[in-house]
Write a protein that holds these residues in place. Structure first.
Motif: not given
Length: 176
Positions: A147-152
């Motif tokens: 989720a953090a990678q997708q947000a980045q």
């Protein structure tokens, strides 16, 4: 028989129990209903007499609970000494049955599995639960990372789009 509440059924032995005892004791004898009622009343009166005497003996010995010894002493003081041997035998039998019930109710003994084996199984179940908990925590961590990678990536795409838009606006202004 005197009853303090006026309702004779409050202080009587269940008739079904008396009927069963009569049938077991005298299987080939017919007993009239009024005779059965008399037996119920006699049994109730006898129990009342013995329990009252046992209570007095209990109180004289400064106890609050009537014990089997109080009942045996009551039988003797009321002239029923001939029953004491049989009463003691029945008391011993009741204690034996109660002991067997307590042992039978022990779940460990009923399983037939040694305590060491049960402990090993318990430890194994705990280990499996810890493993499952660790796997769940790992999955949650991976999901949070994704989720953090997708947000980045979404933020980077938005930033690139914004930069492209602002550079195109600058190109448009230069053309003018």
């Amino acid at each position: 028989m005197a009853s303090s509440s006026g309702n004779d059924d409050d202080l009587t032995i269940p008739r079904a129990a008396i009927n069963k005892m009569i049938k077991e004791t005298l299987p080939n004898v017919r007993v009239a209903n009024d005779a059965r009622e008399l037996v119920v009343n006699c049994c109730t009166e006898f129990i009342h007499l013995i329990s009252s005497e046992a209570n007095e003996i209990c109180n004289k010995s400064d106890k609050k609970t009537i014990s089997p010894e109080h009942v045996i002493n009551a039988l003797e003081s009321l002239g029923f000494a001939s029953y004491i041997t049989e009463v003691k035998d029945v008391l011993q039998e009741c204690k034996s049955v109660a002991m067997k019930r307590r042992k039978a109710s022990s779940r460990l003994e009923n399983l037939g599995i040694p305590e060491e084996e049960l402990l090993r199984q318990q430890q194994e179940l705990f280990a499996q639960a810890r493993q499952q908990q660790a796997e769940l925590a790992q999955q949650e961590w991976l999901q949070m990372q994704q989720a953090a990678q997708q947000a980045q990536m979404a933020a980077a795409s938005a930033s690139a789009a914004q930069q492209a838009s602002s550079s195109q606006d600058e190109d448009d202004e230069d053309d003018m």
